[in-house]
Design a protein around this motif. Structure first.
Motif, PDB file in Angstrom:
ATOM      1  N   ARG A 133       0.875  -1.320   0.080  1.00 28.06           N
ATOM      2  CA  ARG A 133       0.000  -0.173   0.066  1.00 28.06           C
ATOM      3  C   ARG A 133       0.801   1.201   0.077  1.00 28.06           C
ATOM      4  O   ARG A 133       0.377   2.167  -0.871  1.00 28.06           O
ATOM      5  CB  ARG A 133      -0.973  -0.181   1.177  1.00 28.06           C
ATOM      6  CG  ARG A 133      -2.100  -0.947   1.289  1.00 28.06           C
ATOM      7  CD  ARG A 133      -3.232  -0.764   1.881  1.00 28.06           C
ATOM      8  NE  ARG A 133      -3.094  -0.482   3.364  1.00 28.06           N
ATOM      9  CZ  ARG A 133      -2.774  -1.310   4.455  1.00 28.06           C
ATOM     10  NH1 ARG A 133      -3.011  -2.736   3.955  1.00 28.06           N
ATOM     11  NH2 ARG A 133      -2.550  -1.125   5.665  1.00 28.06           N
ATOM     12  N   GLU A 145      -4.311   6.959   6.793  1.00 29.50           N
ATOM     13  CA  GLU A 145      -4.748   5.521   7.258  1.00 29.50           C
ATOM     14  C   GLU A 145      -4.374   5.465   8.706  1.00 29.50           C
ATOM     15  O   GLU A 145      -5.294   5.143   9.523  1.00 29.50           O
ATOM     16  CB  GLU A 145      -4.392   4.590   6.433  1.00 29.50           C
ATOM     17  CG  GLU A 145      -4.800   3.153   6.722  1.00 29.50           C
ATOM     18  CD  GLU A 145      -4.285   1.990   5.827  1.00 29.50           C
ATOM     19  OE1 GLU A 145      -4.738   0.756   6.595  1.00 29.50           O
ATOM     20  OE2 GLU A 145      -3.821   2.143   4.878  1.00 29.50           O
ATOM     21  N   ARG A 148      -6.294   7.702  11.173  1.00 36.13           N
ATOM     22  CA  ARG A 148      -7.697   7.085  11.516  1.00 36.13           C
ATOM     23  C   ARG A 148      -7.735   5.905  12.487  1.00 36.13           C
ATOM     24  O   ARG A 148      -8.465   5.739  13.440  1.00 36.13           O
ATOM     25  CB  ARG A 148      -8.272   6.763  10.064  1.00 36.13           C
ATOM     26  CG  ARG A 148      -8.746   7.912   9.317  1.00 36.13           C
ATOM     27  CD  ARG A 148      -9.575   7.198   8.064  1.00 36.13           C
ATOM     28  NE  ARG A 148      -9.183   6.379   7.258  1.00 36.13           N
ATOM     29  CZ  ARG A 148      -8.289   6.352   6.059  1.00 36.13           C
ATOM     30  NH1 ARG A 148      -8.233   7.695   5.717  1.00 36.13           N
ATOM     31  NH2 ARG A 148      -7.752   5.225   5.504  1.00 36.13           N
ATOM     32  N   ARG A 149      -6.761   5.153  12.450  1.00 32.77           N
ATOM     33  CA  ARG A 149      -6.547   3.941  13.051  1.00 32.77           C
ATOM     34  C   ARG A 149      -5.879   4.032  14.543  1.00 32.77           C
ATOM     35  O   ARG A 149      -6.206   3.314  15.470  1.00 32.77           O
ATOM     36  CB  ARG A 149      -6.037   2.870  12.484  1.00 32.77           C
ATOM     37  CG  ARG A 149      -6.820   2.509  11.229  1.00 32.77           C
ATOM     38  CD  ARG A 149      -6.257   1.536  10.139  1.00 32.77           C
ATOM     39  NE  ARG A 149      -6.376   0.005  10.855  1.00 32.77           N
ATOM     40  CZ  ARG A 149      -5.946  -0.984  10.263  1.00 32.77           C
ATOM     41  NH1 ARG A 149      -5.468  -1.054   8.985  1.00 32.77           N
ATOM     42  NH2 ARG A 149      -6.230  -2.236  10.960  1.00 32.77           N
ATOM     43  N   GLU A 173      -2.361  -2.964  12.692  1.00 35.07           N
ATOM     44  CA  GLU A 173      -3.005  -3.925  11.751  1.00 35.07           C
ATOM     45  C   GLU A 173      -2.688  -5.378  12.450  1.00 35.07           C
ATOM     46  O   GLU A 173      -3.906  -6.055  12.376  1.00 35.07           O
ATOM     47  CB  GLU A 173      -2.607  -3.877  10.446  1.00 35.07           C
ATOM     48  CG  GLU A 173      -3.394  -4.735   9.516  1.00 35.07           C
ATOM     49  CD  GLU A 173      -3.320  -4.175   8.097  1.00 35.07           C
ATOM     50  OE1 GLU A 173      -3.116  -4.859   7.335  1.00 35.07           O
ATOM     51  OE2 GLU A 173      -3.610  -2.928   8.113  1.00 35.07           O
TER      52      GLU A 173
END
Length: 313
Positions: A133, A145, A148-149, A173
């Protein structure tokens, strides 16, 4: 324990073939020290010659610890080394010999002086997906990203820091928890900042590369190929750390008839030179507390370290 061991120690680092072991032995002989290995390849008992481990006569002159104590079939980690180093320090905790850590593995010195994160291993598929990614979408998208996480981790990172952004995203993750949480649960350093003196031997590059080449040839003359042949005969996983020691993969290819001995030696020498270059970069950025000296100046630094230790005792 959380504040580190209340002892004095000397840390000797540097690129491969820079003269670290000789300096450590000299200091140990003169100061009544114990030499503790901080090189990730010299822990393996199968690889004495190809990793330039101290020879038996050298080990007999002063106490040595953490050399050749791990089987090549083991995927030895920085955490395992830290646990072994803690045991070695227990021997000298109460006024025993001066602990002298010597090696070229920056991560070992990092765990010794800064502690170790508790982050579990990241599955390869997670790492590969995040890196894909990153390459496909760019670092800005990856940071968005992460924001956000894991807002806390994202806020602490530079927007262009590709490596750390990817690492933080891999951790959230894979584990569902922030990298910051894992760091808070990590292991504390074994040595307090004021309890050690640290030196990094920094030869001139051309001189170092010439020494690397000469040493690799000397290792071949001393039986490194036979050593690697015995290791290869064990049929171990080629991804194990011991199987990737500098010179080992190329020499195994020679033993299989894929390369001439000179071709294999050339690869081994080149891989070692490239590793030395990475060592310079790693220590410069990750361990700024190490004092850089030329090998020719090491004697003066050695005398100063001994004097400091005597005055502190």
């Amino acid at each position: 324990m959380s504040e580190g061991y209340p002892i004095k120690a000397v840390l000797i680092a540097g690129p491969t073939a820079s003269g670290k072991s000789a300096l450590a032995l000299e200091l140990a002989l003169n100061a009544g020290g114990i030499v503790i290995n901080a090189d990730s390849m010299q822990v393996y008992r199968d690889l004495r010659i190809i990793t330039a481990r101290p020879m038996p006569d050298e080990e007999a002159r002063v106490p040595h610890r953490l050399y050749g104590h791990v089987d090549a079939a083991v995927n030895f980690s920085a955490g395992a080394w830290m646990a072994d180093a803690a045991k070695a320090l227990e021997e000298v905790k109460a006024g025993g010999p001066l602990p002298i850590f010597v090696g070229g593995t920056g991560l070992y010195f990092k765990t010794l002086t800064a502690g170790l994160s508790a982050v579990p291993p990241i599955p390869a598929e997670v790492r590969e997906a995040v890196r894909a990614r990153l390459e496909r979408n760019g670092v800005e998208a990856l940071h968005a990203e992460l924001a956000r996480r894991d807002p806390g981790a994202a806020e602490r990172l530079n927007l262009r820091d590709r490596t750390r952004i990817a690492r933080a995203l891999e951790v959230i993750e894979a584990t569902g928890r922030s990298l910051l949480d894992w760091h808070h649960e990590g292991q504390p350093p074994l040595l307090r900042k004021e309890s050690f003196r640290a030196v990094f031997l920094a030869p001139e590059r051309d001189e170092l590369y010439a020494r690397i080449d000469a040493r690799f040839d000397a290792m071949l003359g001393a039986g490194a190929l036979d050593e690697v042949e015995r290791l290869a005969a064990r049929g171990l996983d080629p991804l194990l750390p011991a199987m990737k020691a500098h010179g080992v993969p190329a020499l195994i290819r020679h033993l299989r008839g894929e390369l001439s001995l000179e071709e294999a030696a050339a690869i081994g020498r080149a891989d070692t030179r490239h590793y030395a270059k990475r060592q310079f970069t790693w220590f410069r950025h990750q361990l700024p507390e190490f004092e850089w000296v030329k090998p020719g100046e090491a004697g003066g630094w050695l005398a100063a370290a001994m004097s400091a230790e005597q005055h502190s005792s």
